[in-house]
Design an enzyme around this catalytic site. Structure first.
Site, PDB file in Angstrom:
ATOM      1  N   TYR A 419       0.847  -1.190   0.000  1.00  0.00           N
ATOM      2  CA  TYR A 419       0.000   0.000   0.000  1.00  0.00           C
ATOM      3  C   TYR A 419       0.880   1.236   0.000  1.00  0.00           C
ATOM      4  O   TYR A 419       1.655   1.455   0.922  1.00  0.00           O
ATOM      5  CB  TYR A 419      -0.917  -0.033   1.223  1.00  0.00           C
ATOM      6  CG  TYR A 419      -1.880   1.126   1.340  1.00  0.00           C
ATOM      7  CD1 TYR A 419      -2.376   1.785   0.219  1.00  0.00           C
ATOM      8  CD2 TYR A 419      -2.325   1.561   2.586  1.00  0.00           C
ATOM      9  CE1 TYR A 419      -3.267   2.832   0.333  1.00  0.00           C
ATOM     10  CE2 TYR A 419      -3.226   2.617   2.708  1.00  0.00           C
ATOM     11  CZ  TYR A 419      -3.684   3.254   1.578  1.00  0.00           C
ATOM     12  OH  TYR A 419      -4.567   4.296   1.691  1.00  0.00           O
ATOM     13  N   GLU A 420       0.788   2.033  -1.070  1.00  0.00           N
ATOM     14  CA  GLU A 420       1.647   3.200  -1.255  1.00  0.00           C
ATOM     15  C   GLU A 420       0.842   4.472  -0.986  1.00  0.00           C
ATOM     16  O   GLU A 420      -0.242   4.641  -1.524  1.00  0.00           O
ATOM     17  CB  GLU A 420       2.148   3.254  -2.720  1.00  0.00           C
ATOM     18  CG  GLU A 420       2.726   1.959  -3.236  1.00  0.00           C
ATOM     19  CD  GLU A 420       4.248   1.965  -3.251  1.00  0.00           C
ATOM     20  OE1 GLU A 420       4.836   2.989  -2.864  1.00  0.00           O
ATOM     21  OE2 GLU A 420       4.834   0.928  -3.642  1.00  0.00           O
ATOM     22  N   ILE A 421       1.422   5.362  -0.178  1.00  0.00           N
ATOM     23  CA  ILE A 421       0.785   6.643   0.110  1.00  0.00           C
ATOM     24  C   ILE A 421       1.511   7.725  -0.697  1.00  0.00           C
ATOM     25  O   ILE A 421       2.743   7.728  -0.764  1.00  0.00           O
ATOM     26  CB  ILE A 421       0.905   7.012   1.608  1.00  0.00           C
ATOM     27  CG1 ILE A 421       0.603   5.813   2.514  1.00  0.00           C
ATOM     28  CG2 ILE A 421       0.020   8.214   1.944  1.00  0.00           C
ATOM     29  CD1 ILE A 421      -0.763   5.253   2.423  1.00  0.00           C
TER      30      ILE A 421
END
Ligand SMILES: [Zn+2]
Length: 457
Positions: A419-421
């Site tokens: 999960y990339e922010i």
């Protein structure tokens, strides 16, 4: 290797004869020349082999990875000399003498321009040019600093701080990025009090320890050292558990900061874990059913040394989850492997927090069967229903790459996600969205357990 070559030759011969029969059953071309026949056989055989390779060949890196990224034996790094450099005539000083700093050189280009050189820990490396330095000056005139990157192009908007703790984004009128040269230019008003300039807010070892120590005051949270980095920094595990000793429970795995420069992912991981440890009704119910195994700082050396991406051996840790050449990945793997002999605990899900230039989910391809099924896709549905204007991209992948998420899937059969922010996400929005994400995940996990989907071990 030899075995692989023999298989390849046998495969080639087989494909040669199959393609020969397919080609000549399906064509009316009159190929009188034996040479052109052989060429046609060869051509079709090669096509088949290329098609076969695309699904069976070893993974060698994503499109943004440098060559050799999956070779994870020690590569070595270039030392960053810690020093304070002053340009006497202009009365400007810079320093990298603090944890998390990165500044390779400093000099005056002209009366009005100073240049800061930023080099990575080693190359080849993908473009995550971290920088952090202090700058001060003897008069109050504004100075112009150019950030000049070796082996990279400008990526992070500068953050400024007077104390290294509270940060603000630079005023856009004082900053410009040159996309042709990959440099960036800052105008700063200097005083004798140092000004911190950093790619992202500094979030370092001490900050992690303060946070994990404060959480460990809760009776259901325990911190533990599962191993040591190259430079003998502890790899910290924080366990959250309020389940009954003799009842069946699910396990949620959380990892963060494999890549040092990915601070927004680190902030999100902390907010997410805080929500799981909160006193909300949902969190209390969740902790009665699930244990959480978290490793929030996988790469402590890289973070402390101001690395762009790698650990102290110059290796991308999130490409080492098949070879396990590095002590950081080995420590976490060995700790998690104890779950395989645990008849009371079943891994349900794994989340590996990262950052990039957008909010991005990398779920496992939908056609791959996981337990639970479609868990990430349910999460994304709930998230986009709650925040319809929150931009989210989804890029499913197969499970061939040597990354943490895929190791969780191959080891436990569980679903997992990278999960990339977004690097540039507004910090308040990270807080709001991440708290909601934690609530969505807790509810989904409780629903899964409720549905008695736990497979027999
Ligand atoms: Zn990353």
């Amino acid at each position: 290797m030899l075995q692989k070559s023999i298989y390849s030759i046998l495969y080639f011969i087989l494909i040669f004869f199959i393609s020969r029969s397919i080609y000549f059953e399906n064509t009316k071309t009159d190929m009188t020349s034996p040479f052109s026949k052989i060429l046609a056989h060869l051509f079709i055989a090669i096509l088949f082999i290329i098609a076969g390779c695309s699904s069976s060949d070893n993974f060698s890196g994503f499109s943004y990875d440098p060559e050799g990224v999956t070779e994870t034996t020690d590569k070595g790094i270039n030392p960053q000399y810690k020093r304070t450099i002053g340009v006497e005539s202009g009365g400007v000083w810079v320093s990298n003498e603090f944890a998390g700093a990165r500044m390779s050189d400093f000099y005056k280009v002209s009366d009005s321009l100073y240049r800061i050189e930023i080099s990575p820990e080693n190359k080849k490396i993908n473009n995550s040019p971290w920088y952090a330095f202090k700058v001060w000056g003897s008069d109050k005139d504004s100075v112009t600093l150019q950030l000049h990157y070796n082996h990279g192009e400008h990526r992070y908007i500068p953050k400024l701080s007077k104390d290294g703790k509270t940060w603000r984004r630079i005023d856009p009128s004082n900053f410009s990025a040159d996309t042709t040269n990959g440099t960036a230019t800052l105008s700063l008003d200097l005083t004798l009090d140092p000004l911190w300039v950093s790619a992202q807010e500094l979030y370092l070892w001490d900050d992690y320890r303060r946070w994990t120590d404060s959480l460990a005051a809760k009776r259901f949270i325990k911190t533990d050292t599962v191993g040591y980095s190259h430079n003998r920094r502890p790899i910290i595990k924080m366990g959250i558990s309020e389940t009954n000793n003799d009842s069946k429970k699910g396990v949620l795995i959380i990892m963060g900061r494999q890549h040092p420069s990915e601070v927004t992912g680190a902030l999100a991981a902390q907010i997410f874990i805080n929500e799981l440890a909160s006193q909300s009704k949902l969190a209390n119910q969740f902790r009665k059913n699930f244990d959480v195994w978290t490793y929030p700082l996988v790469n402590p050396d890289g973070v402390q040394q101001g690395h762009w991406r790698h650990n102290s051996a110059g290796v991308d840790l999130n490409r080492d989850w098949q070879a396990f050449n590095q002590p950081e990945t080995r420590a976490i793997r060995n700790d998690l492997l104890s779950l395989n002999n645990d008849s009371l605990r079943t891994v349900y899900y794994g989340i590996d927090f990262h950052s990039t230039d957008e909010n991005l989910f990398y779920p496992i391809n939908r056609d791959i069967s996981t337990f639970p099924e479609d868990f990430t896709y349910q999460w994304i549905d709930s998230l986009t229903k709650t925040f319809p204007n929150y931009p989210v991209k989804v890029e499913p992948f197969d499970t061939s790459s040597p990354i943490a998420k895929n190791w969780i899937y191959h080891t436990f059969g569980a679903d997992a996600v990278t999960y990339e922010i977004n690097d540039r996400a507004n910090r308040d929005s990270i807080r709001i969205v991440t708290r909601k994400n934690a609530q969505i995940i807790m509810q989904q996990l409780l629903n899964e357990k409720e549905e008695q989907k736990m497979p027999a071990k």
